[in-house]
Every structure is written in C-alpha cells, then in structure tokens.
Scaffold this motif. Structure first.
Motif, short mmCIF file in Angstrom:
data_model
loop_
_atom_site.label_atom_id
_atom_site.label_comp_id
_atom_site.label_asym_id
_atom_site.label_seq_id
_atom_site.Cartn_x
_atom_site.Cartn_y
_atom_site.Cartn_z
N MET A 15 62.13 53.76 110.62
CA MET A 15 61.09 52.74 110.86
C MET A 15 60.53 52.15 109.53
O MET A 15 60.30 50.91 109.27
N LEU A 16 60.48 53.17 108.67
CA LEU A 16 59.87 52.85 107.22
C LEU A 16 60.97 52.15 106.28
O LEU A 16 60.37 51.65 105.52
N ASN A 17 62.14 52.34 106.78
CA ASN A 17 63.17 51.82 105.97
C ASN A 17 63.61 50.51 106.63
O ASN A 17 64.59 49.91 106.33
N ASN A 18 62.97 50.02 107.68
CA ASN A 18 63.23 48.65 108.15
C ASN A 18 64.62 48.60 108.93
O ASN A 18 65.15 47.40 109.04
N ALA A 23 67.77 49.75 117.25
CA ALA A 23 68.54 50.65 116.83
C ALA A 23 67.87 51.91 116.95
O ALA A 23 68.27 53.00 117.64
N ILE A 24 66.49 51.98 116.36
CA ILE A 24 65.64 53.21 116.70
C ILE A 24 65.47 53.67 118.15
O ILE A 24 65.58 54.84 118.48
N GLN A 25 65.41 52.49 118.84
CA GLN A 25 65.28 52.75 120.39
C GLN A 25 66.58 53.47 121.01
O GLN A 25 66.36 54.35 121.92
N ALA A 26 67.55 53.13 120.65
CA ALA A 26 68.89 53.67 121.14
C ALA A 26 69.24 55.07 120.76
O ALA A 26 69.66 55.85 121.34
N LYS A 32 63.56 51.49 127.43
CA LYS A 32 62.63 50.53 126.93
C LYS A 32 62.02 50.81 125.59
O LYS A 32 61.69 51.89 125.21
N LEU A 33 61.87 49.48 124.98
CA LEU A 33 61.12 49.65 123.53
C LEU A 33 59.95 50.20 123.56
O LEU A 33 59.49 50.96 122.84
N ASN A 34 59.07 50.13 124.74
CA ASN A 34 57.63 50.76 124.65
C ASN A 34 57.65 51.94 124.88
O ASN A 34 56.83 52.48 124.27
#
Length: 58
Positions: A15-18, A23-26, A32-34
């Motif tokens: 997340m800190l590297n954008n 992709a982070i969710q997967a 769910k992204l939440n």
C-alpha cells in the motif's frame, strides 16, 4: 512471525508503494475490499500499540 503479521506487513509495504488496492485485496483472498481495509487498519493500530508499548518500557 505469524502468518497474520507477515501478510499484513506485506500489504502495508504494498500500500505504501502504491500497489493497486484490488491487487492487495486479492493477496489474502478477500472477496470484499472493505474486509481488506478493516484488517489493514486493525493491523496498523496493533503495530502502533506494540511500538508505543516498546517505547514506554525502554
């Protein structure tokens, strides 16, 4: 290191590297992204609390 810490340490770095949020969710398999957001914020709060406790005890 637990799998929880490992997973969310990586997610924090991503997340800190954008990295794109989907992709982070997967990565941990969240549907769910939440869910990813709630877990990520919980991890950050726990990490912050642990850091503060370490400082207080030294």
């Amino acid at each position: 290191m637990t799998s929880y810490v490992s997973s969310y340490s990586f997610a924090t770095h991503a997340m800190l590297n954008n990295f794109p949020l989907p992709a982070i969710q997967a990565m941990p398999g969240h549907s769910k992204l939440n869910t990813t957001h709630i877990n990520f914020m919980s991890f950050l709060n726990n990490a912050h609390d642990a850091y503060q406790e370490t400082i207080k005890n030294n």
